[in-house]
Motif scaffolding. Structure first.
Motif, PDB file in Angstrom:
ATOM      1  N   SER A  47       0.826  -1.199   0.000  1.00 45.67           N
ATOM      2  CA  SER A  47       0.000   0.000   0.000  1.00 45.67           C
ATOM      3  C   SER A  47       0.868   1.259   0.000  1.00 45.67           C
ATOM      4  O   SER A  47       0.611   2.206  -0.751  1.00 45.67           O
ATOM      5  CB  SER A  47      -0.923  -0.008   1.215  1.00 45.67           C
ATOM      6  OG  SER A  47      -1.611   1.203   1.311  1.00 45.67           O
ATOM      7  N   ILE A  48       1.888   1.265   0.843  1.00 49.48           N
ATOM      8  CA  ILE A  48       2.798   2.415   0.890  1.00 49.48           C
ATOM      9  C   ILE A  48       3.538   2.554  -0.434  1.00 49.48           C
ATOM     10  O   ILE A  48       3.670   3.658  -0.971  1.00 49.48           O
ATOM     11  CB  ILE A  48       3.775   2.291   2.065  1.00 49.48           C
ATOM     12  CG1 ILE A  48       3.016   2.438   3.387  1.00 49.48           C
ATOM     13  CG2 ILE A  48       4.896   3.318   1.969  1.00 49.48           C
ATOM     14  CD1 ILE A  48       3.831   2.127   4.611  1.00 49.48           C
ATOM     15  N   ASN A  49       4.021   1.442  -0.984  1.00 45.02           N
ATOM     16  CA  ASN A  49       4.724   1.494  -2.268  1.00 45.02           C
ATOM     17  C   ASN A  49       3.823   2.033  -3.375  1.00 45.02           C
ATOM     18  O   ASN A  49       4.277   2.799  -4.231  1.00 45.02           O
ATOM     19  CB  ASN A  49       5.249   0.108  -2.641  1.00 45.02           C
ATOM     20  CG  ASN A  49       6.448  -0.291  -1.829  1.00 45.02           C
ATOM     21  OD1 ASN A  49       7.127   0.552  -1.253  1.00 45.02           O
ATOM     22  ND2 ASN A  49       6.713  -1.581  -1.761  1.00 45.02           N
ATOM     23  N   ALA A  50       2.555   1.647  -3.362  1.00 45.82           N
ATOM     24  CA  ALA A  50       1.620   2.150  -4.376  1.00 45.82           C
ATOM     25  C   ALA A  50       1.442   3.660  -4.255  1.00 45.82           C
ATOM     26  O   ALA A  50       1.403   4.372  -5.269  1.00 45.82           O
ATOM     27  CB  ALA A  50       0.274   1.439  -4.237  1.00 45.82           C
ATOM     28  N   ARG A  51       1.349   4.156  -3.033  1.00 49.26           N
ATOM     29  CA  ARG A  51       1.224   5.607  -2.821  1.00 49.26           C
ATOM     30  C   ARG A  51       2.469   6.344  -3.313  1.00 49.26           C
ATOM     31  O   ARG A  51       2.383   7.406  -3.913  1.00 49.26           O
ATOM     32  CB  ARG A  51       1.007   5.920  -1.343  1.00 49.26           C
ATOM     33  CG  ARG A  51      -0.355   5.563  -0.841  1.00 49.26           C
ATOM     34  CD  ARG A  51      -1.353   6.643  -1.316  1.00 49.26           C
ATOM     35  NE  ARG A  51      -2.631   6.500  -0.682  1.00 49.26           N
ATOM     36  CZ  ARG A  51      -3.004   7.100   0.436  1.00 49.26           C
ATOM     37  NH1 ARG A  51      -2.181   7.893   1.070  1.00 49.26           N
ATOM     38  NH2 ARG A  51      -4.199   6.918   0.918  1.00 49.26           N
ATOM     39  N   ALA A  55       2.677   9.078  -6.399  1.00 48.39           N
ATOM     40  CA  ALA A  55       3.207  10.435  -6.214  1.00 48.39           C
ATOM     41  C   ALA A  55       4.358  10.714  -7.181  1.00 48.39           C
ATOM     42  O   ALA A  55       4.434  11.800  -7.770  1.00 48.39           O
ATOM     43  CB  ALA A  55       3.675  10.622  -4.770  1.00 48.39           C
ATOM     44  N   VAL A  56       5.228   9.752  -7.358  1.00 50.03           N
ATOM     45  CA  VAL A  56       6.376   9.941  -8.260  1.00 50.03           C
ATOM     46  C   VAL A  56       5.899  10.042  -9.703  1.00 50.03           C
ATOM     47  O   VAL A  56       6.391  10.869 -10.470  1.00 50.03           O
ATOM     48  CB  VAL A  56       7.403   8.803  -8.073  1.00 50.03           C
ATOM     49  CG1 VAL A  56       8.473   8.835  -9.148  1.00 50.03           C
ATOM     50  CG2 VAL A  56       8.040   8.892  -6.691  1.00 50.03           C
ATOM     51  N   LEU A  69      13.746  12.398  -2.823  1.00 49.91           N
ATOM     52  CA  LEU A  69      13.513  12.121  -1.413  1.00 49.91           C
ATOM     53  C   LEU A  69      12.354  12.954  -0.871  1.00 49.91           C
ATOM     54  O   LEU A  69      11.543  12.463  -0.088  1.00 49.91           O
ATOM     55  CB  LEU A  69      14.777  12.377  -0.592  1.00 49.91           C
ATOM     56  CG  LEU A  69      15.854  11.312  -0.688  1.00 49.91           C
ATOM     57  CD1 LEU A  69      17.119  11.756   0.030  1.00 49.91           C
ATOM     58  CD2 LEU A  69      15.350  10.006  -0.121  1.00 49.91           C
ATOM     59  N   LYS A  70      12.279  14.214  -1.287  1.00 45.55           N
ATOM     60  CA  LYS A  70      11.190  15.082  -0.842  1.00 45.55           C
ATOM     61  C   LYS A  70       9.853  14.550  -1.335  1.00 45.55           C
ATOM     62  O   LYS A  70       8.871  14.536  -0.592  1.00 45.55           O
ATOM     63  CB  LYS A  70      11.414  16.502  -1.332  1.00 45.55           C
ATOM     64  CG  LYS A  70      10.346  17.467  -0.865  1.00 45.55           C
ATOM     65  CD  LYS A  70      10.636  18.873  -1.324  1.00 45.55           C
ATOM     66  CE  LYS A  70       9.556  19.830  -0.860  1.00 45.55           C
ATOM     67  NZ  LYS A  70       9.808  21.189  -1.320  1.00 45.55           N
ATOM     68  N   CYS A  71       9.804  14.092  -2.569  1.00 46.59           N
ATOM     69  CA  CYS A  71       8.578  13.544  -3.140  1.00 46.59           C
ATOM     70  C   CYS A  71       8.142  12.299  -2.360  1.00 46.59           C
ATOM     71  O   CYS A  71       6.962  12.161  -2.011  1.00 46.59           O
ATOM     72  CB  CYS A  71       8.806  13.205  -4.611  1.00 46.59           C
ATOM     73  SG  CYS A  71       7.336  12.635  -5.468  1.00 46.59           S
ATOM     74  N   VAL A  72       9.083  11.408  -2.052  1.00 44.89           N
ATOM     75  CA  VAL A  72       8.766  10.203  -1.285  1.00 44.89           C
ATOM     76  C   VAL A  72       8.329  10.579   0.130  1.00 44.89           C
ATOM     77  O   VAL A  72       7.351  10.049   0.653  1.00 44.89           O
ATOM     78  CB  VAL A  72       9.971   9.242  -1.261  1.00 44.89           C
ATOM     79  CG1 VAL A  72       9.764   8.115  -0.282  1.00 44.89           C
ATOM     80  CG2 VAL A  72      10.230   8.691  -2.657  1.00 44.89           C
TER      81      VAL A  72
END
Length: 113
Positions: A47-51, A55-56, A69-72
């Motif tokens: 779930s976190i990886n999908a988010r 975003a990326v 890093l800021k985007c993640v």
């Protein structure tokens, strides 16, 4: 081998897969039980990886590592924008976080100081 004797006749493909992947599986056993529980809890991680991927992808390309890093970071922080879930999350994951901190020599807490 006990596993092969028990399941080899019924599921020969599974036994071959198990024996072929044994070298990749054994290093996982060196970690604490708490870390192994987290590694095997793939639903939350996926779930976190999908988010993060979403975003990326929406951002396009990141010109620097700092921008990536800021985007993640922003994607992960948007999972709990009020911060109220963090308290519950850390209580459930407290043993695992401590095990990660010990195993990886303080790298988790080094950034919080």
């Amino acid at each position: 081998m006990e596993f092969t004797d028990t399941w080899g006749g019924t599921y020969p493909a599974i036994v071959r897969l198990w024996e072929a992947a044994w070298a990749e599986f054994v290093p996982l056993l060196r970690f604490d039980v708490e870390i192994r529980k987290i590694v095997c809890t793939t639903t939350a991680i996926q779930s976190i990886n999908a988010r993060i991927r979403k975003a990326v992808r929406a951002r396009g390309h990141c010109p620097t590592d700092q921008a990536a890093l800021k985007c993640v970071y922003l994607a992960v922080m948007s999972l709990d924008p009020t911060g109220t879930g963090r308290r519950r999350w850390t209580m459930r994951w407290k043993a695992a976080l401590q095990a990660f901190d010990i195993t990886f020599d303080g790298r988790l807490t080094a950034t919080r100081r």
